[in-house]
Scaffold this motif. Structure first.
Motif, PDB file in Angstrom:
ATOM      1  N   ARG A 157      13.147   6.423   2.278  1.00 30.07           N
ATOM      2  CA  ARG A 157      13.311   7.823   3.046  1.00 30.07           C
ATOM      3  C   ARG A 157      13.659   8.803   1.882  1.00 30.07           C
ATOM      4  NH1 ARG A 157      10.808   8.254   7.553  1.00 30.07           N
ATOM      5  NH2 ARG A 157      11.545   6.593   9.014  1.00 30.07           N
ATOM      6  N   SER A 158      13.758   8.403   0.740  1.00 25.64           N
ATOM      7  CA  SER A 158      14.092   9.280  -0.377  1.00 25.64           C
ATOM      8  C   SER A 158      13.038  10.297  -0.688  1.00 25.64           C
ATOM      9  CB  SER A 158      14.334   8.441  -1.613  1.00 25.64           C
ATOM     10  OG  SER A 158      14.640   9.192  -2.814  1.00 25.64           O
ATOM     11  N   LYS A 159      13.303  11.575  -0.811  1.00 21.84           N
ATOM     12  CA  LYS A 159      12.338  12.373  -1.564  1.00 21.84           C
ATOM     13  C   LYS A 159      12.179  12.404  -3.171  1.00 21.84           C
ATOM     14  CE  LYS A 159      11.703  13.715   2.796  1.00 21.84           C
ATOM     15  NZ  LYS A 159      10.524  13.256   3.295  1.00 21.84           N
ATOM     16  N   GLU A 160      13.121  11.480  -3.620  1.00 20.78           N
ATOM     17  CA  GLU A 160      13.029  11.717  -5.237  1.00 20.78           C
ATOM     18  C   GLU A 160      11.979  10.372  -5.711  1.00 20.78           C
ATOM     19  OE1 GLU A 160      14.900  13.252  -7.557  1.00 20.78           O
ATOM     20  OE2 GLU A 160      15.874  14.255  -5.498  1.00 20.78           O
ATOM     21  N   PRO A 161      11.333  11.111  -6.861  1.00 15.73           N
ATOM     22  CA  PRO A 161      10.102   9.827  -7.269  1.00 15.73           C
ATOM     23  C   PRO A 161      10.461   8.647  -7.719  1.00 15.73           C
ATOM     24  CG  PRO A 161      10.460  11.715  -8.670  1.00 15.73           C
ATOM     25  CD  PRO A 161      11.149  12.155  -7.531  1.00 15.73           C
ATOM     26  N   LEU A 162       9.985   7.486  -7.458  1.00 13.37           N
ATOM     27  CA  LEU A 162      10.270   6.200  -7.903  1.00 13.37           C
ATOM     28  C   LEU A 162      10.149   6.085  -9.411  1.00 13.37           C
ATOM     29  CD1 LEU A 162      10.603   3.359  -6.584  1.00 13.37           C
ATOM     30  CD2 LEU A 162       8.134   2.985  -6.926  1.00 13.37           C
TER      31      LEU A 162
ATOM     32  N   GLU B  43       0.833  -1.280  -0.055  1.00  9.92           N
ATOM     33  CA  GLU B  43       0.171   0.152  -0.116  1.00  9.92           C
ATOM     34  C   GLU B  43       0.776   1.278   0.029  1.00  9.92           C
ATOM     35  OE1 GLU B  43      -2.590  -0.195   3.469  1.00  9.92           O
ATOM     36  OE2 GLU B  43      -4.266  -0.814   1.998  1.00  9.92           O
ATOM     37  N   ASP B  44       2.241   0.982  -0.104  1.00 11.12           N
ATOM     38  CA  ASP B  44       2.940   2.277   0.063  1.00 11.12           C
ATOM     39  C   ASP B  44       3.385   3.164  -1.071  1.00 11.12           C
ATOM     40  OD1 ASP B  44       3.053   2.196   2.880  1.00 11.12           O
ATOM     41  OD2 ASP B  44       4.225   0.703   2.652  1.00 11.12           O
ATOM     42  N   ILE B  45       2.712   2.579  -2.283  1.00  9.38           N
ATOM     43  CA  ILE B  45       3.223   3.297  -3.537  1.00  9.38           C
ATOM     44  C   ILE B  45       2.041   4.289  -3.779  1.00  9.38           C
ATOM     45  CG2 ILE B  45       3.688   2.841  -5.963  1.00  9.38           C
ATOM     46  CD1 ILE B  45       5.774   1.669  -4.131  1.00  9.38           C
ATOM     47  N   TYR B  46       2.667   5.704  -3.818  1.00  4.75           N
ATOM     48  CA  TYR B  46       1.429   6.604  -4.103  1.00  4.75           C
ATOM     49  C   TYR B  46       1.694   7.362  -5.250  1.00  4.75           C
ATOM     50  CZ  TYR B  46       1.402   6.332   1.040  1.00  4.75           C
ATOM     51  OH  TYR B  46       1.239   5.768   2.153  1.00  4.75           O
ATOM     52  N   ALA B  47       0.765   7.922  -5.855  1.00  5.62           N
ATOM     53  CA  ALA B  47       0.631   8.638  -7.377  1.00  5.62           C
ATOM     54  C   ALA B  47       0.110   9.959  -7.044  1.00  5.62           C
ATOM     55  CB  ALA B  47      -0.058   7.730  -8.483  1.00  5.62           C
ATOM     56  N   SER B  48       0.861  10.949  -7.706  1.00  7.85           N
ATOM     57  CA  SER B  48       0.184  12.418  -7.744  1.00  7.85           C
ATOM     58  C   SER B  48       0.329  12.752  -9.516  1.00  7.85           C
ATOM     59  CB  SER B  48       1.276  13.383  -6.932  1.00  7.85           C
ATOM     60  OG  SER B  48       2.520  13.028  -7.532  1.00  7.85           O
ATOM     61  N   ALA B  49      -0.758  13.172  -9.481  1.00  9.74           N
ATOM     62  CA  ALA B  49      -1.094  13.873 -11.006  1.00  9.74           C
ATOM     63  C   ALA B  49      -1.117  15.468 -11.036  1.00  9.74           C
ATOM     64  CB  ALA B  49      -2.497  13.136 -11.739  1.00  9.74           C
TER      65      ALA B  49
ATOM     66  N   TYR C 251      -0.684  19.437 -12.877  1.00 15.92           N
ATOM     67  CA  TYR C 251      -0.844  20.323 -13.980  1.00 15.92           C
ATOM     68  C   TYR C 251       0.679  20.699 -14.849  1.00 15.92           C
ATOM     69  CZ  TYR C 251      -5.247  22.493 -12.668  1.00 15.92           C
ATOM     70  OH  TYR C 251      -6.439  22.753 -12.237  1.00 15.92           O
ATOM     71  N   ASP C 252       1.747  20.135 -14.371  1.00 16.41           N
ATOM     72  CA  ASP C 252       2.880  19.937 -15.040  1.00 16.41           C
ATOM     73  C   ASP C 252       2.828  18.833 -16.179  1.00 16.41           C
ATOM     74  OD1 ASP C 252       3.629  17.784 -13.654  1.00 16.41           O
ATOM     75  OD2 ASP C 252       5.046  18.750 -12.345  1.00 16.41           O
ATOM     76  N   ALA C 253       1.769  18.130 -16.162  1.00 18.28           N
ATOM     77  CA  ALA C 253       1.662  17.092 -17.316  1.00 18.28           C
ATOM     78  C   ALA C 253       2.281  16.017 -16.894  1.00 18.28           C
ATOM     79  CB  ALA C 253       2.247  17.584 -18.647  1.00 18.28           C
ATOM     80  N   THR C 254       2.630  15.662 -15.622  1.00 20.18           N
ATOM     81  CA  THR C 254       3.413  14.468 -15.103  1.00 20.18           C
ATOM     82  C   THR C 254       2.725  13.697 -14.223  1.00 20.18           C
ATOM     83  OG1 THR C 254       4.525  15.455 -13.466  1.00 20.18           O
ATOM     84  CG2 THR C 254       5.573  15.539 -15.446  1.00 20.18           C
ATOM     85  N   VAL C 255       2.630  12.493 -14.113  1.00 22.98           N
ATOM     86  CA  VAL C 255       2.330  11.827 -12.769  1.00 22.98           C
ATOM     87  C   VAL C 255       3.578  11.105 -12.071  1.00 22.98           C
ATOM     88  CG1 VAL C 255       1.410   9.488 -12.237  1.00 22.98           C
ATOM     89  CG2 VAL C 255       0.297  10.890 -14.007  1.00 22.98           C
ATOM     90  N   ARG C 256       3.792  11.462 -10.781  1.00 21.20           N
ATOM     91  CA  ARG C 256       4.985  11.031 -10.015  1.00 21.20           C
ATOM     92  C   ARG C 256       4.610   9.925  -9.097  1.00 21.20           C
ATOM     93  NH1 ARG C 256       9.241  15.048 -10.641  1.00 21.20           N
ATOM     94  NH2 ARG C 256       8.310  16.285 -12.053  1.00 21.20           N
ATOM     95  N   LEU C 257       5.355   8.710  -9.235  1.00 32.55           N
ATOM     96  CA  LEU C 257       5.050   7.721  -8.137  1.00 32.55           C
ATOM     97  C   LEU C 257       5.872   7.680  -7.082  1.00 32.55           C
ATOM     98  CD1 LEU C 257       4.566   4.721 -10.743  1.00 32.55           C
ATOM     99  CD2 LEU C 257       2.717   6.352  -9.915  1.00 32.55           C
ATOM    100  N   TRP C 258       5.692   7.541  -5.777  1.00 30.12           N
ATOM    101  CA  TRP C 258       6.399   7.924  -4.490  1.00 30.12           C
ATOM    102  C   TRP C 258       6.286   6.454  -3.616  1.00 30.12           C
ATOM    103  CZ3 TRP C 258       8.438  12.613  -4.736  1.00 30.12           C
ATOM    104  CH2 TRP C 258       7.832  13.482  -5.624  1.00 30.12           C
ATOM    105  N   ASP C 259       7.734   6.166  -3.299  1.00 31.00           N
ATOM    106  CA  ASP C 259       7.565   5.113  -2.418  1.00 31.00           C
ATOM    107  C   ASP C 259       7.830   5.616  -0.963  1.00 31.00           C
ATOM    108  OD1 ASP C 259       8.279   2.566  -1.222  1.00 31.00           O
ATOM    109  OD2 ASP C 259       9.861   2.075  -2.483  1.00 31.00           O
ATOM    110  N   ALA C 260       6.681   5.060  -0.207  1.00 33.93           N
ATOM    111  CA  ALA C 260       6.749   5.643   1.163  1.00 33.93           C
ATOM    112  C   ALA C 260       7.668   4.790   2.057  1.00 33.93           C
ATOM    113  CB  ALA C 260       5.160   5.428   1.530  1.00 33.93           C
ATOM    114  N   ARG C 261       7.736   3.667   1.425  1.00 35.23           N
ATOM    115  CA  ARG C 261       9.025   2.700   2.303  1.00 35.23           C
ATOM    116  C   ARG C 261      10.189   3.151   2.459  1.00 35.23           C
ATOM    117  NH1 ARG C 261       7.200  -2.259  -1.478  1.00 35.23           N
ATOM    118  NH2 ARG C 261       7.635  -0.472  -2.863  1.00 35.23           N
TER     119      ARG C 261
END
Length: 151
Positions: free
Chosen positions: A89-94, A69-75, A77-87
Motif C-alpha cells: 500500500r506504500s506510495k514510496e518506490p521499492l 507480476e506486481d513489480i512495475y517500473a517507470s522510466a 525524463y528526471d534520469a531515474t527508473v523507479r520500481l514500484w511494488d503493487a502488493r
C-alpha cells in the motif's frame, strides 16, 4: 477507462496475464484492473515526465517473474527508473535507479545467459544499462564468500 489520468498518456503496457493495464501521464503511474476497468493504484514521485513503463514480472521461470507480476517500473525524463511494488500500500518506490546522466527512455526485464534476472534500461546519454536483480547480499569474511539472495 476514462477515470484516472488528467494529462495526456505517454506510456502504457499490459502485464503478461493481461489483467493489469499500466499507464503513465506526466509524473503519475496508474495501474488499472482490465476486468473491472477500476483504478487499482496510483504512484507519484518522478520529477520529470514518465517516458516508459514496464511490468517486470511475467511467466519466465527464474527471471524477475519470481517476484510476481506486481513489480512495475517507470522510466522518466528526471534520469531515474523507479520500481514500484503493487502488493504494498506504500506510495514510496521499492527502489530508485539513479545512474543515468540524462532522461531514461526505456526499461525492460530479461534473463542473462546464466539465468540471472536483469533490469535493462536505455537513456538519452547513449548508454544501455543492465543490472542484476538482487535483493540481499552479504560477505562472509571467514570463508571469503559473497552470499547473494535474489528476489
Amino acid at each position: 477507462y476514462a477515470e484516472g489520468h488528467v494529462h495526456p498518456i505517454h506510456a502504457l503496457t499490459v502485464n503478461s496475464s493481461s489483467t493489469v493495464l499500466l499507464s503513465a501521464s506526466d509524473k503519475t503511474l496508474l495501474a488499472t484492473d482490465l476486468v473491472t476497468a477500476q483504478t487499482k493504484q496510483k504512484w507519484w514521485g518522478h520529477y520529470g515526465r514518465i517516458e516508459h513503463v514496464a511490468c517486470l514480472g511475467g511467466n519466465n521461470e527464474g527471471s524477475v517473474a519470481s517476484a510476481g507480476e506486481d513489480i512495475y517500473a517507470s522510466a522518466s525524463y528526471d534520469a531515474t527508473v523507479r520500481l514500484w511494488d503493487a502488493r504494498s500500500r506504500s506510495k514510496e518506490p521499492l527502489m530508485i535507479l539513479e545512474d543515468a546522466k540524462d532522461a531514461v527512455t526505456c526499461v525492460s526485464s530479461g534473463n542473462s545467459a546464466l539465468g540471472d534476472a536483469q533490469i535493462i534500461t536505455s537513456s538519452v546519454d547513449g548508454k544501455v544499462r543492465v543490472r542484476l536483480y538482487i535483493e540481499n547480499a552479504s560477505f562472509d569474511h571467514a570463508q571469503n564468500t559473497l552470499l547473494i539472495c535474489r528476489i
